[in-house]
Scaffold this motif. Structure first.
Motif, PDB file in Angstrom:
ATOM      1  N   LEU A  34      51.377   2.870   2.244  1.00 49.65           N
ATOM      2  CA  LEU A  34      50.671   2.145   1.187  1.00 49.65           C
ATOM      3  C   LEU A  34      50.357   3.072   0.034  1.00 49.65           C
ATOM      4  CD1 LEU A  34      48.034   0.000   3.150  1.00 49.65           C
ATOM      5  CD2 LEU A  34      50.300  -0.653   2.399  1.00 49.65           C
ATOM      6  N   GLY A  35      50.662   2.592  -1.168  1.00 49.96           N
ATOM      7  CA  GLY A  35      50.271   3.280  -2.386  1.00 49.96           C
ATOM      8  C   GLY A  35      49.489   2.310  -3.249  1.00 49.96           C
ATOM      9  N   GLU A  36      49.280   2.674  -4.493  1.00 52.69           N
ATOM     10  CA  GLU A  36      48.575   1.757  -5.382  1.00 52.69           C
ATOM     11  C   GLU A  36      49.490   0.574  -5.706  1.00 52.69           C
ATOM     12  OE1 GLU A  36      46.113   1.781  -9.608  1.00 52.69           O
ATOM     13  OE2 GLU A  36      47.204   3.552  -8.952  1.00 52.69           O
ATOM     14  N   ASN A  37      49.181  -0.573  -5.119  1.00 51.05           N
ATOM     15  CA  ASN A  37      49.962  -1.803  -5.301  1.00 51.05           C
ATOM     16  C   ASN A  37      51.383  -1.715  -4.740  1.00 51.05           C
ATOM     17  OD1 ASN A  37      47.882  -3.189  -6.635  1.00 51.05           O
ATOM     18  ND2 ASN A  37      48.395  -2.168  -8.562  1.00 51.05           N
ATOM     19  N   THR A  38      51.633  -0.821  -3.802  1.00 51.12           N
ATOM     20  CA  THR A  38      52.949  -0.744  -3.155  1.00 51.12           C
ATOM     21  C   THR A  38      52.769  -0.705  -1.640  1.00 51.12           C
ATOM     22  OG1 THR A  38      53.055   1.679  -3.145  1.00 51.12           O
ATOM     23  CG2 THR A  38      53.938   0.535  -5.095  1.00 51.12           C
ATOM     24  N   LYS A  39      53.724  -1.257  -0.962  1.00 50.73           N
ATOM     25  CA  LYS A  39      53.694  -1.244   0.504  1.00 50.73           C
ATOM     26  C   LYS A  39      55.125  -1.160   1.015  1.00 50.73           C
ATOM     27  CE  LYS A  39      52.621  -5.002   2.915  1.00 50.73           C
ATOM     28  NZ  LYS A  39      51.836  -6.058   3.604  1.00 50.73           N
ATOM     29  N   GLU A  40      55.392  -0.235   1.906  1.00 46.00           N
ATOM     30  CA  GLU A  40      56.730  -0.035   2.453  1.00 46.00           C
ATOM     31  C   GLU A  40      56.624   0.073   3.972  1.00 46.00           C
ATOM     32  OE1 GLU A  40      60.801   0.332   1.824  1.00 46.00           O
ATOM     33  OE2 GLU A  40      59.467   0.732   0.128  1.00 46.00           O
ATOM     34  N   LEU A  41      57.361  -0.762   4.701  1.00 47.39           N
ATOM     35  CA  LEU A  41      57.394  -0.665   6.163  1.00 47.39           C
ATOM     36  C   LEU A  41      58.262   0.536   6.541  1.00 47.39           C
ATOM     37  CD1 LEU A  41      56.673  -2.019   8.918  1.00 47.39           C
ATOM     38  CD2 LEU A  41      58.865  -3.214   8.747  1.00 47.39           C
ATOM     39  N   VAL A  42      57.700   1.474   7.293  1.00 44.47           N
ATOM     40  CA  VAL A  42      58.473   2.662   7.675  1.00 44.47           C
ATOM     41  C   VAL A  42      58.779   2.711   9.169  1.00 44.47           C
ATOM     42  CG1 VAL A  42      57.684   4.055   5.736  1.00 44.47           C
ATOM     43  CG2 VAL A  42      56.389   4.100   7.865  1.00 44.47           C
ATOM     44  N   PHE A  43      58.033   1.942   9.970  1.00 43.85           N
ATOM     45  CA  PHE A  43      58.334   1.906  11.410  1.00 43.85           C
ATOM     46  C   PHE A  43      57.828   0.595  12.000  1.00 43.85           C
ATOM     47  CE2 PHE A  43      57.352   2.340  15.855  1.00 43.85           C
ATOM     48  CZ  PHE A  43      58.519   2.899  16.355  1.00 43.85           C
ATOM     49  N   ALA A  44      58.603   0.061  12.972  1.00 44.60           N
ATOM     50  CA  ALA A  44      58.166  -1.129  13.716  1.00 44.60           C
ATOM     51  C   ALA A  44      58.948  -1.211  15.016  1.00 44.60           C
ATOM     52  CB  ALA A  44      58.391  -2.400  12.888  1.00 44.60           C
ATOM     53  N   ASP A  45      58.237  -1.468  16.100  1.00 42.83           N
ATOM     54  CA  ASP A  45      58.898  -1.693  17.388  1.00 42.83           C
ATOM     55  C   ASP A  45      57.876  -2.244  18.373  1.00 42.83           C
ATOM     56  OD1 ASP A  45      60.978  -1.835  19.188  1.00 42.83           O
ATOM     57  OD2 ASP A  45      61.637   0.223  18.890  1.00 42.83           O
ATOM     58  N   VAL A  46      58.362  -2.636  19.549  1.00 42.33           N
ATOM     59  CA  VAL A  46      57.482  -3.223  20.566  1.00 42.33           C
ATOM     60  C   VAL A  46      57.824  -2.630  21.926  1.00 42.33           C
ATOM     61  CG1 VAL A  46      59.043  -5.207  20.777  1.00 42.33           C
ATOM     62  CG2 VAL A  46      56.742  -5.388  21.664  1.00 42.33           C
ATOM     63  N   TRP A  47      56.765  -2.342  22.714  1.00 43.88           N
ATOM     64  CA  TRP A  47      56.915  -1.795  24.064  1.00 43.88           C
ATOM     65  C   TRP A  47      55.806  -2.342  24.969  1.00 43.88           C
ATOM     66  CZ3 TRP A  47      56.981   2.098  20.095  1.00 43.88           C
ATOM     67  CH2 TRP A  47      58.220   2.686  19.880  1.00 43.88           C
ATOM     68  N   PRO A  48      55.990  -2.209  26.274  1.00 44.70           N
ATOM     69  CA  PRO A  48      54.861  -2.462  27.175  1.00 44.70           C
ATOM     70  C   PRO A  48      53.775  -1.417  26.900  1.00 44.70           C
ATOM     71  CG  PRO A  48      56.924  -2.386  28.401  1.00 44.70           C
ATOM     72  CD  PRO A  48      57.216  -1.890  27.018  1.00 44.70           C
ATOM     73  N   LEU A  49      52.532  -1.784  27.160  1.00 41.93           N
ATOM     74  CA  LEU A  49      51.410  -0.872  26.920  1.00 41.93           C
ATOM     75  C   LEU A  49      51.613   0.457  27.632  1.00 41.93           C
ATOM     76  CD1 LEU A  49      48.571  -0.177  25.939  1.00 41.93           C
ATOM     77  CD2 LEU A  49      47.652  -1.407  27.917  1.00 41.93           C
ATOM     78  N   SER A  50      52.155   0.398  28.859  1.00 40.98           N
ATOM     79  CA  SER A  50      52.321   1.618  29.652  1.00 40.98           C
ATOM     80  C   SER A  50      53.283   2.608  29.004  1.00 40.98           C
ATOM     81  CB  SER A  50      52.817   1.267  31.060  1.00 40.98           C
ATOM     82  OG  SER A  50      54.035   0.537  30.993  1.00 40.98           O
ATOM     83  N   SER A  51      54.107   2.161  28.052  1.00 36.91           N
ATOM     84  CA  SER A  51      55.116   3.029  27.429  1.00 36.91           C
ATOM     85  C   SER A  51      54.722   3.533  26.055  1.00 36.91           C
ATOM     86  CB  SER A  51      56.449   2.276  27.313  1.00 36.91           C
ATOM     87  OG  SER A  51      56.933   1.885  28.568  1.00 36.91           O
ATOM     88  N   VAL A  52      53.740   2.905  25.408  1.00 32.24           N
ATOM     89  CA  VAL A  52      53.467   3.204  24.000  1.00 32.24           C
ATOM     90  C   VAL A  52      53.077   4.659  23.784  1.00 32.24           C
ATOM     91  CG1 VAL A  52      51.979   2.693  22.030  1.00 32.24           C
ATOM     92  CG2 VAL A  52      52.864   0.835  23.421  1.00 32.24           C
ATOM     93  N   ILE A  53      52.125   5.168  24.565  1.00 34.11           N
ATOM     94  CA  ILE A  53      51.651   6.536  24.379  1.00 34.11           C
ATOM     95  C   ILE A  53      52.793   7.532  24.568  1.00 34.11           C
ATOM     96  CG2 ILE A  53      50.055   8.293  25.210  1.00 34.11           C
ATOM     97  CD1 ILE A  53      48.759   6.028  23.630  1.00 34.11           C
ATOM     98  N   ALA A  54      53.661   7.251  25.535  1.00 33.21           N
ATOM     99  CA  ALA A  54      54.797   8.141  25.797  1.00 33.21           C
ATOM    100  C   ALA A  54      55.823   8.105  24.667  1.00 33.21           C
ATOM    101  CB  ALA A  54      55.460   7.756  27.115  1.00 33.21           C
ATOM    102  N   LYS A  55      55.719   7.136  23.776  1.00 34.43           N
ATOM    103  CA  LYS A  55      56.693   6.972  22.697  1.00 34.43           C
ATOM    104  C   LYS A  55      56.252   7.646  21.390  1.00 34.43           C
ATOM    105  CE  LYS A  55      59.794   4.462  24.784  1.00 34.43           C
ATOM    106  NZ  LYS A  55      61.182   4.918  24.921  1.00 34.43           N
ATOM    107  N   GLN A  56      55.164   8.413  21.409  1.00 35.09           N
ATOM    108  CA  GLN A  56      54.636   8.986  20.165  1.00 35.09           C
ATOM    109  C   GLN A  56      55.661   9.859  19.437  1.00 35.09           C
ATOM    110  OE1 GLN A  56      50.188  10.104  20.273  1.00 35.09           O
ATOM    111  NE2 GLN A  56      50.830  10.167  22.405  1.00 35.09           N
ATOM    112  N   GLN A  57      56.400  10.679  20.192  1.00 40.20           N
ATOM    113  CA  GLN A  57      57.376  11.565  19.563  1.00 40.20           C
ATOM    114  C   GLN A  57      58.496  10.762  18.894  1.00 40.20           C
ATOM    115  OE1 GLN A  57      58.716  14.668  22.142  1.00 40.20           O
ATOM    116  NE2 GLN A  57      59.986  15.642  20.589  1.00 40.20           N
ATOM    117  N   GLU A  58      58.950   9.691  19.566  1.00 37.41           N
ATOM    118  CA  GLU A  58      59.991   8.837  18.982  1.00 37.41           C
ATOM    119  C   GLU A  58      59.468   8.142  17.727  1.00 37.41           C
ATOM    120  OE1 GLU A  58      62.330   4.685  20.057  1.00 37.41           O
ATOM    121  OE2 GLU A  58      61.794   6.025  21.715  1.00 37.41           O
ATOM    122  N   ILE A  59      58.226   7.659  17.790  1.00 34.06           N
ATOM    123  CA  ILE A  59      57.618   6.991  16.631  1.00 34.06           C
ATOM    124  C   ILE A  59      57.540   7.958  15.457  1.00 34.06           C
ATOM    125  CG2 ILE A  59      55.488   5.955  15.746  1.00 34.06           C
ATOM    126  CD1 ILE A  59      54.987   4.919  18.628  1.00 34.06           C
TER     127      ILE A  59
END
Length: 670
Positions: A227-252
């Protein structure tokens, strides 16, 4: 030292903006700005930004995307085209020529020479602006790079989520090159209602990276927006089970850094650009995954397939969504028995295979296709690959356990059943509160001859999720435990539930058959058949045999013969297709004996001898309870009570309902 930044971006077409506004009933620019503020929960309307877009000035692509979202059109349809730019160039050129002529006339009248040098410079200047604009902003040449951010760039990471990722900042710092000044703020933890749009000004940075999550069931979406001043850019999006999210930090972090580098034009040569899937695609995948965690009847399979198709529609290159669609198609084949759907599943997976070899969901989908085709060895290999790629992949563990269970039953090998149990223990460690794990443990323990343990796991599955599948399983175990009234109660409850399958009526009929209330049982069975016929579904093999047996008890020989023959034809078709397990062979023999003894007839000596030899062969190989029970009742049809007694004492501890059936009254005191 402050550095001047160049203005880069794209231009909107005033004519196209007005046309799109008319289509949705927005009459003024101010009304459009207010609508954007409503959609984005802004405290003030971005009127200046909208005015710049209407003046056909350079704006961020995200600005046009925000406008397009409200106007319900694709962003590119609002871009100023090359033709419009050319028309504008011609108008400017004509205007310049007119100015030059007027200047010449004025100069002539005044006796002065026109300033040819100034006019030439002006012409060059105007041409350079128009020419540069035509190249940079043309929507027809999307292959040319257009970087909308410049280094150095100060960025602050803000986690707007209850699921805090402790190493994300550190991982991101390692992946970002020089020129990025990265910091982290917990401002949204202290002031969660603070508008993210105000953060760049509040924190005195160029941009903020806002991390957000959204959950449904046991799944989480992770999105990161710049987010910038009046700008928004999607840089990452994905979905995982809760048990996997923390382990995915490096990939994110790695994918986020890749996207940031691509936005400023500093991505290393030869590195593939990460393009995040659209948020609509990720949300559709989340909904489909959540449905997958429930029952797998026709309605729910079709429903999740719709969501997976929606995800691939919005992001055709989203491998995870394509793999999920492929897997859902194989589930659709199970409930429909339509070979064309299975072929469609295989084609869907084959299309993405070159890009998906390292994707756990793809390996899982290929394993599902192999398993439903009966290729258990191949299925096992795919599921093992999925788990190797992603150790915490719970769905892969459960599919592998189910495959070992199928292999154990098919090959009559207790070692595969033990393997299934080992994998299910691993699944429990990954998520101790997932009902399907307990559901499979209940089935496994029943097959291994532990009915009390099966009942315990069945109760746990229902405690976590009382759905059609878990309740049906529990009713079956109560039935086998001899708790007929409780089984009947659950089946009646199931029959009133939304989307209850027709099979529930057949199972309730089985309870009435146990009580020897055959007229009520056959009434429910006929209703079951009618429902299947209405929905175009196939009658299960065991149901055909059960209906024939019930008509046999009612001494309705024509009807009994009809259904025995239908069952035999089904078994023959499966045999010719290569599916000829011991249970199938024993079922064919049972039907032959039933037809030969119909109406209390007795087979001749030669037939009896042949039947007995085959039964003795099955008995020697029988490990799983279903095969033993089929052989037991075949001995009873032949009225060989001594042979039947041996098997009775083997299966009675497994199923109390069977042990207490009046058919076996002669054994009760032995």
């Amino acid at each position: 030292m402050e550095t001047k930044s160049r203005k880069r971006g794209v231009k909107a077409s005033r004519a196209k903006l007005h046309a799109a506004m008319l289509d949705v009933g927005i009459k003024t620019q101010a009304a459009l700005a207010e609508r954007i503020a409503d959609v984005e929960n802004l405290e003030s309307a971005p009127k200046d930004t909208i005015n710049r877009a209407f003046r056909q000035e350079s704006v961020s692509p995200n600005t046009i995307a925000r406008i397009a979202k409200v106007l319900k059109v694709e962003a590119y349809t609002l871009y100023l085209s090359s033709k419009e730019l050319d028309d504008r160039e011609e108008q400017l050129s004509q205007s310049q020529q007119s100015t030059f002529k007027n200047t010449s006339r004025s100069a002539s009248k005044s006796g002065k020479k026109p300033n040819v040098v100034l006019s030439t410079l002006l012409t060059v200047f105007l041409f350079s602006i128009i020419g540069y604009g035509a190249i940079l902003y043309s929507s027809e040449d999307a292959s040319l790079p257009s970087y909308h951010y410049q280094l150095p760039l100060t960025v602050t990471l803000v986690q707007r989520t209850e699921l805090y990722m402790p190493t994300l900042m550190e991982d991101l710092s390692k992946d970002l090159a020089e020129g990025f000044e990265l910091s982290e703020s917990n401002i949204l933890k202290i002031s969660p209602d603070f508008s993210p749009w105000k953060l760049p000004n509040k924190l005195h940075v160029d941009n903020v990276l806002v991390v957000s999550t959204k959950s449904k069931g046991r799944y989480y979406i992770v999105t990161i927006e710049l987010l910038g001043e009046n700008t928004k850019e999607l840089v990452f999006a994905d979905v995982w089970p809760l048990s996997s999210v923390i382990a995915k930090q490096q990939e994110i972090a790695s994918k986020t850094a890749n996207r940031l580098h691509s936005l400023v034009g500093s991505l290393a040569a030869g590195v593939e650009v990460y393009n995040p899937p659209k948020t609509e695609a990720v949300e559709a995948l989340l909904n489909g995954y959540n449905i997958s965690d429930g029952v797998s009847d026709r309605y729910h399979v079709n429903q999740k397939l719709v969501f997976f198709e929606r995800a691939t529609h919005f992001s055709p290159n989203y491998i995870k969504a394509r793999a999920a669609k492929c897997s859902a198609l194989s589930d659709s084949y199970i409930v429909s028995n339509d070979e064309s759907i299975l072929q469609q599943a295989f084609e869907e997976c084959s299309e993405i295979e070159p890009r998906a070899a390292g994707n756990a969901e793809f390996q899982f989908a290929m394993g599902q296709i192999s398993r439903v085709k009966g290729e258990l060895e191949l299925a096992e290999q795919y599921f093992l690959k999925a788990i190797k790629i992603e150790e915490g992949y719970l769905s892969g563990h459960l599919a592998l356990a189910k495959t070992y269970l199928d292999k154990g039953i098919e090959q009559q090998d207790i070692n595969f059943l033990k393997k299934s149990g080992e994998v299910l223990k691993q699944a429990l460690a990954l998520d101790p509160l997932y009902w399907k794990t307990y559901h499979l443990l209940a089935r496994l323990n029943y097959m291994m001859g532990n009915p009390s343990k099966a009942l315990e796991y069945g109760e746990k599955a229902v405690e976590i999720s009382a759905n059609l599948t878990s309740l049906n399983n529990l009713a079956t175990f109560h039935f086998c435990s001899g708790k007929m009234s409780r089984a009947k109660e659950i089946y009646q409850q199931l029959s009133t539930m939304k989307y209850a399958p027709a099979m529930i009526k057949y199972q309730l009929a089985s309870v009435y058959s146990w009580y020897r209330e055959y007229p009520k049982a056959i009434e429910l069975m006929e209703s079951y058949l009618s429902e299947l016929d209405r929905d175009g579904e196939v009658v299960a093999l065991d149901s055909l045999i059960g209906i024939a047996d019930t008509y046999n008890e009612l001494k309705n020989n024509p009807k009994a013969t009809e259904y025995y023959k239908l069952a035999f034809e089904r078994l023959e078709k499966e045999r010719l297709k290569g599916d000829d397990s011991l249970l199938s062979q024993a079922s064919r023999l049972y039907i032959e004996v039933a037809l030969s003894t119909l109406g209390k007839k007795s087979p001749n000596i030669d037939e009896r001898g042949t039947f007995s030899l085959k039964l003795e062969g099955f008995e020697k190989q029988a490990v799983n309870p279903n095969l033993k029970i089929r052989v037991l009742f075949t001995w009873i049809l032949l009225e060989d009570w001594d042979k039947a007694e041996v098997l009775y004492h083997q299966v009675a501890p497994l199923c109390k309902a069977l042990a207490e059936s009046p058919v076996f009254e002669r054994y009760w005191n032995k």
